[in-house]
Structures are given as C-alpha cells and as structure tokens.
Design an enzyme around this catalytic site. Sequence first.
Site, PDB file in Angstrom:
ATOM      1  N   ARG A   1       0.790   6.320  -1.123  1.00 39.67           N
ATOM      2  CA  ARG A   1       2.032   5.816  -0.063  1.00 39.67           C
ATOM      3  C   ARG A   1       2.609   4.665  -0.256  1.00 39.67           C
ATOM      4  O   ARG A   1       4.096   4.747  -0.204  1.00 39.67           O
ATOM      5  CB  ARG A   1       1.327   6.110   1.365  1.00 39.67           C
ATOM      6  CG  ARG A   1       1.895   5.393   2.905  1.00 39.67           C
ATOM      7  CD  ARG A   1       1.149   5.895   3.796  1.00 39.67           C
ATOM      8  NE  ARG A   1       0.511   4.608   3.605  1.00 39.67           N
ATOM      9  CZ  ARG A   1      -1.125   4.348   4.665  1.00 39.67           C
ATOM     10  NH1 ARG A   1      -0.352   4.599   6.127  1.00 39.67           N
ATOM     11  NH2 ARG A   1      -1.187   3.281   4.636  1.00 39.67           N
TER      12      ARG A   1
ATOM     13  N   GLU B   1       3.610   7.714  18.166  1.00 40.91           N
ATOM     14  CA  GLU B   1       2.374   7.417  18.155  1.00 40.91           C
ATOM     15  C   GLU B   1       2.011   6.007  18.951  1.00 40.91           C
ATOM     16  O   GLU B   1       3.063   5.211  19.585  1.00 40.91           O
ATOM     17  CB  GLU B   1       2.296   6.607  16.484  1.00 40.91           C
ATOM     18  CG  GLU B   1       3.403   6.421  16.211  1.00 40.91           C
ATOM     19  CD  GLU B   1       4.093   6.007  14.239  1.00 40.91           C
ATOM     20  OE1 GLU B   1       2.848   6.133  13.478  1.00 40.91           O
ATOM     21  OE2 GLU B   1       5.075   5.581  13.679  1.00 40.91           O
TER      22      GLU B   1
ATOM     23  N   LYS C   1       4.989   2.473   4.817  1.00 45.16           N
ATOM     24  CA  LYS C   1       5.214   0.979   5.957  1.00 45.16           C
ATOM     25  C   LYS C   1       6.213  -0.286   5.256  1.00 45.16           C
ATOM     26  O   LYS C   1       5.667  -0.307   3.756  1.00 45.16           O
ATOM     27  CB  LYS C   1       3.431   1.024   5.079  1.00 45.16           C
ATOM     28  CG  LYS C   1       2.438   1.431   5.885  1.00 45.16           C
ATOM     29  CD  LYS C   1       1.355   1.122   5.867  1.00 45.16           C
ATOM     30  CE  LYS C   1       0.812  -0.051   6.106  1.00 45.16           C
ATOM     31  NZ  LYS C   1      -0.006   0.561   8.132  1.00 45.16           N
TER      32      LYS C   1
END
Length: 345
Positions: A82, A220, A184
């Site tokens: 990621r 979310e 992220k």
Amino acid sequence: MEKKDLDWGNLPFSYMKTDYSYVCNYKDGEWGEGFLTEDHSLQISECAGILHYCQEVFEGLKAYTTEDGRIVCFRPDLNAQRMADSAERLCMPVFPQDKFVEAVKMVVKANQAWVPPFGSGATLYVRPFMFATGDVIGVKPADEYQFRILVTPVGPYFKGGDTAVTLGIAKYDRAAPHGTGNIKAGLNYAMSLKPGMEAHANGYAENLYLDSQSRTYVEETGGANVLFVDKEGNLVVPQSFTDSILPSITRRSLVTVAKDFCDMTVIERPVKWEEVLNGDFVECGLCGTAAVISPVGHIEDGETVVTFPDGAETSGPVMKKLRSTLTGIQAGAIQGPEGWVVEIA
C-alpha cells in the site's frame, strides 16, 4: 529482554520516544543503506518539497507479544504494497517492498523492550513514513526523499474499550481528489481534522463520511473503515464507486476471517445511508490498525438518531466474534493463514 517500567495497561494512544528509529535516504536516483538512529529529530530545508507540495505518505501497523512470548507483526507485506501504491500516486520513489519488511523487523527488534507484554491491551505502534526532503520551488516532484520508521507503545485507540461509541455525520466532505482514498497520505488525513475536532466538540467519537458526489452512500470515518451486520447475520462491507475508501488491511483480513473462520456470508457493495436510516442493520463497527474493531452503538444526523439494536451498548455478537478471532490469530492462539503473522523475535 527486560521490558521498560511502564504502566502497560493504562497507556494512552500517543507518541512516546523509544530507543531507535529507522532511516533511509533517497538521492541521485537510488535508495541508500538504511540504518538505526537514536536521533528522533529532523532537519530539512525551508524549500523541502514536503513543506510546499505535501509529498508525504505513511503507513501504520503494530507489533505484538504473542501468548507464548514471541514478538510478531501482522501482515507487513500489505503495508509495504500500500505504501508503494501511495508513493506512485504522489510521484515519489517506491521504497522496495522487501526492504520495507526488513526495516520493520529491524526497528521492532531493536526496540523489544518497548513491546508491551501479552494481555496488557497495549501494542507497539509502527509508523513508516516517507517525505520529500529535496528543494523544489516549481510545481514538480522533489528529487530527494527520506524514509523513516518510528515506533511507540500505545493503548487502545478508543478508550471506551468494548463500550459502543456514537458517530456524527460529517458536515464537510473529505476533500481529497476522487481515487485517492486508496493511499495513506497526510493530505487525506488533514482534510479530516476540522470535522473531526467538531465531532469531538459535540460529543461524538468520530465522523461518518458520506460520498462527496451525492452524499448518498456510506464511506468511512476519519480514521477507520465501517462494517455492518444485516438482519440475516451477513457482514456488509461498504464499497465506493470512486475508490475513495481506504483499502484497510484490517478490513481485508476481517473479510477472510468472517468467511473462512466464522462461516459467515460477506457482502461487499455500496451501502446507501438510507439503508442505515431504515434500520436495515443490527450491528456496526469501526475497523483499522489502530481501532481493530470498535463497536458503534449510535449514529446521529442532527435530530435523527440511528441505534443498532444488537450493539447499542457494547459489541454485538458478530463484532465480538470477529474481533476475538482476529486478535486470537495475531496473538498466536489461533492458527491463521500462512504469512499473516511474521515473527520478529
């Protein structure tokens, strides 16, 4: 190794300096040799790319002490993948994924005394991050970067433990471009600071974000993914039409746990806010590295209050079973899929 003299059962979720951090620099088109350092400070140019064009990405994972005394990490290879995806999205050099995993092992092993003991409820939080250090004044990527890993012992993210929390509907959209939910980066999380502070000021544990295009679908919260359980006992995992939901490693792991260990049906699909309002779900939970699974008892939207009947006060039976199974795998009490638990010491 003797542990630090800390009140492990009452640690906050906050930063505490440990013995070592890991550092590796990128210059002249290649990554150098990584090393451990006792210096936890940074010195960068006033023209560094991180300060002007926000070239920064980060990850989060944890190290645990298992029931038999080993120190392990949970699926660090997925964090490496990621972070590579995040770097590519922000035109940053990819830190090699095998080197990422070895760096995590190195820094955790060097800080063994800071890994909380089994049963304490605390963990060692591992924060890999990379940022632009090279000077850049025009709008373009920098040519120098630094990759670091800091570690710090932490307690639970939500202090209520198994007590169900209340969410509020975010007034503001998370103003990151569509398609960047799969990375992220500080720019994503910075957009959640203002609504997050307003949520806390109004007594909510977190915000629940709806999609920014239509404010019709559940996405979310500021720091975790959302899970639901419907009236038939199925685990319902919200999906996004625009890839704006972070692909949580914990969420992906829980999907496997639900299917393969709990014999549950898992439905991954877009979830309309209207379904929540109509009472179609009996349980709700927040999941992520920091939260693991935290129960949600209520969601408030102005005067409208949604209550989840099977988890209004504490974790409902499904969320409780998913959490105990996942943490059992992480602690070594349950044999998980191959490669999920990586032994460090």
